[in-house]
Scaffold this active site. Structure first.
Site: not given
Length: 376
Positions: A76, A332, A67, A215
């Site tokens: 990210c 999580c 990217c 999710q």
């Protein structure tokens, strides 16, 4: 300030630790073992933060980010690492958190799921600036980084950048939901597409609000449900609780196995959908932290899927006090999981298995499922 240093180990949060003049620097954009040049971006009393401006000696797992905005966007963390390295980094984080915060020596490995590193995120919130440009927030900032021509590479296939900009309202976040029944765009009060959306897991259909919790990886709901069922091994007629149940994902699986199910969830809208999704269950619209007196005094099985901060000591003790034969804890955040496992140990429960799943490729996030039994 730019300085050279050797990066040592991965840290929770998508960082790699290095040291300058003995002071810890949490570094973005590097990999363990690399020699890099780092710009210090934030200074603190105990540690600094920095980001890699140049790689002088690369680690074997380094790749070119696919990217073009990866280094600026906050979405990210690990686009510069190949798939195998990402799994190794996440495994190391889970192991370190469990050891440091709970005293648990974990020898597992974070497991990959089908689908690869890109085109997986089914729910994305885009930021929109006052000119209507659609983008994502920069790392540790409210600044907006405009999307490249190809869009967000980890987002599930859906609207193009041009379609996003046509749907956007200046200054209003735009949410995109890609579900089994189609694509929904939500901008403020304007909704285009189905709402609620439909999701199918192990033979049951779940209605979910377009902007409600579900999710985000297309393989996540089934992966986690199978891990919970495999760990708990529910029997027909057993009494089960699903805490932080959302729209009833785990409640539905337990009911399908023949259990009598009670779900507890703070969100009234989610509870209304849970009652529709799992009509054979019972549900309380209360925060789990305040539901203790409303819940039965015992249960055979308990599932808890708390928010990122974890369940907390009071909820953990309330769960253990019901003396279930087995508990499934879906987490999580490995740090929150470790803290709560330490409390469970004090309350007489120990993990018999802990599995980690890479349900957020390219990011530092990890999903874990721990199965607990009464301590022997």
């Amino acid at each position: 300030m730019n300085a050279e240093m050797v990066l040592e180990r991965v840290a929770h949060g998508g960082y790699v630790v290095g040291r300058l003049d003995g002071k810890v620097v949490f570094t973005t954009g590097g990999l363990p073992g690399e020699m890099v040049r780092v710009e210090i971006t934030d200074r603190g009393a105990r540690f600094d933060r920095g980001w890699v401006t140049e790689v002088l000696k690369a680690a074997p797992g380094r790749v070119v980010e696919p990217c073009p905005i990866a280094r600026r966007c906050g979405g990210c963390d690990w686009q510069h690492a190949d798939a195998a390295t990402q799994l190794q980094l996440k495994t190391a984080v889970v192991a370190e958190q469990l050891q440091r915060l709970a005293g648990i020596a974990w020898e597992g490995e974070v497991e990959a799921v089908p689908g690869g590193l890109l085109d997986w995120r089914t729910r994305v919130r885009y930021a929109v600036d006052d000119d209507g440009t659609v983008g994502l927030r920069a790392r540790r900032s409210h600044d907006i980084v405009a999307l490249p021509e190809q869009g967000c590479l980890i987002a599930a296939p859906g609207p193009t950048v041009a379609e996003l900009e046509a749907a956007a309202e200046p200054g209003v976040d735009l949410e995109v939901t890609v579900a089994d029944g189609g694509v929904t765009l939500t901008s403020g009060r304007r909704v285009t597409g189905p709402d609620p959306v439909r999701q199918h897991v192990l033979g049951r259909t779940y209605a979910v609000a377009a902007t409600g919790f579900w999710q985000v990886h297309p393989a996540a709901a089934e992966t986690l449900t199978r891990a919970v069922l495999d760990g708990l091994r529910p029997e027909p007629g057993e009494r089960a609780m699903d805490l932080y149940c959302g729209v009833g994902l785990f409640a539905g699986a337990l009911a399908g196995a023949g259990c009598m199910v009670l779900g507890v969830e703070a969100g009234r809208g989610a509870v209304e959908l849970a009652r529709h999704n799992v009509p054979e269950g019972e549900f309380l619209a209360l925060p789990v932290e305040r539901a203790d007196r409303k819940m039965p005094s015992w249960a055979d099985l308990i599932v808890l899927d708390p928010p990122r901060k974890g369940a907390g000591a009071a909820v953990v003790r309330a769960v253990a006090a019901r003396e279930p034969r087995a508990i499934a804890y879906v987490a999580c955040d490995p740090a929150a999981l470790a803290r709560d496992l330490r409390t469970f140990a004090e309350a007489g429960y120990e993990p018999v298995s802990i599995r980690g799943f890479d349900l957020f490729p390219m990011t530092h996030h990890i999903e874990c499922v721990a199965i607990l039994h009464p301590a022997s």
